[in-house]
Every structure is written in C-alpha cells, then in structure tokens.
Scaffold this active site. Structure first.
Site, mmCIF file in Angstrom:
data_model
loop_
_atom_site.group_PDB
_atom_site.id
_atom_site.type_symbol
_atom_site.label_atom_id
_atom_site.label_comp_id
_atom_site.label_asym_id
_atom_site.label_seq_id
_atom_site.Cartn_x
_atom_site.Cartn_y
_atom_site.Cartn_z
ATOM 1 N N LEU A 75 1.194 -1.360 -0.019
ATOM 2 C CA LEU A 75 0.067 -0.162 0.376
ATOM 3 C C LEU A 75 0.684 1.251 0.300
ATOM 4 C CD1 LEU A 75 -2.570 0.915 -0.106
ATOM 5 C CD2 LEU A 75 -3.495 0.499 2.741
ATOM 6 N N THR A 78 1.968 1.742 -3.606
ATOM 7 C CA THR A 78 0.695 2.277 -4.157
ATOM 8 C C THR A 78 0.752 3.701 -4.236
ATOM 9 O OG1 THR A 78 0.095 -0.221 -4.542
ATOM 10 C CG2 THR A 78 -1.161 1.679 -4.849
ATOM 11 N N HIS A 79 0.997 4.274 -2.723
ATOM 12 C CA HIS A 79 0.475 5.431 -2.733
ATOM 13 C C HIS A 79 1.457 6.259 -3.196
ATOM 14 C CE1 HIS A 79 -0.257 8.842 -0.246
ATOM 15 N NE2 HIS A 79 1.065 9.402 0.234
ATOM 16 N N ALA A 80 3.171 5.905 -2.701
ATOM 17 C CA ALA A 80 3.984 6.572 -3.659
ATOM 18 C C ALA A 80 3.935 6.463 -4.823
ATOM 19 C CB ALA A 80 5.475 5.829 -2.934
#
Length: 107
Positions: A75, A78-80
């Site tokens: 997660l 994915t955020h990065a």
C-alpha cells in the site's frame, strides 16, 4: 528475499520528493500569476530536481524487485507511485498555465 524496510524507505523517499516537487510547481504558478517569471522558472527547476530524486527512488525499488524476482505490492508503494504520477501531471498542467500567463503579459 525482499527487504521490506528498504522498500519502505524508498517509498517514503518517493513520497517526500514528489511532495516537494508538487509544492515547487504550485509556487511557480503563484509566482507566474504575479508576473515573476524568472522566479517561477527557478521554482520549476527546483521542482524538476525533486521529481528526479523521486523517480530515482522509484527506480531503486523496481530494480530491487527485479533482482530478487519476488514482486512486492504494498500500500505504501502504491501511494508513492500515485504521488509520483500526481507530481508529473501537475507539472504538465502548470507549465501550460504559466505559458498562458507569459502570453497574457507579453513575456
């Protein structure tokens, strides 16, 4: 074996530098609105330098994943990646807006 600590550190680097790039791009737009185009250009350059650092951090993670042959989806990463793409999109839009301001002011 995948080093989750290393991947997490790289992800945080991507997030940090992407955020810094976005801030620089927004500052550049504000400066352009005031007609301070040379200062805006400097902020765009600073943003580009931060974006390169974010991109390099992302590339490090991809190379680590390839070398271990163990795909990792987290997660945090994915955020990065989302932040990296948002910075790139914002840069494209702001470059176009600054160009409109330049045209309007006859620069």
């Amino acid at each position: 074996m995948v080093n989750i600590e290393k991947i997490s550190a790289s992800a945080m680097s991507v997030i940090t530098f992407s955020g810094m790039a976005k801030s620089c791009y927004m500052e550049a737009l504000a400066l352009a609105k005031e007609g301070k185009f040379s200062e805006a250009d400097k902020k765009l350059e600073e943003g580009a330098e931060n974006f390169v650092e974010a991109h390099n951090g992302h590339m490090d993670v991809l190379q680590e994943e390839i070398s271990t042959e163990e795909p990792q989806i987290s997660l945090l990463m994915t955020h990065a990646e989302d932040q990296l793409m948002a910075a790139e999109t914002l840069k494209i839009v702001i470059l176009e807006l600054i160009e409109l301001y330049r045209d309007k002011k006859g620069e």
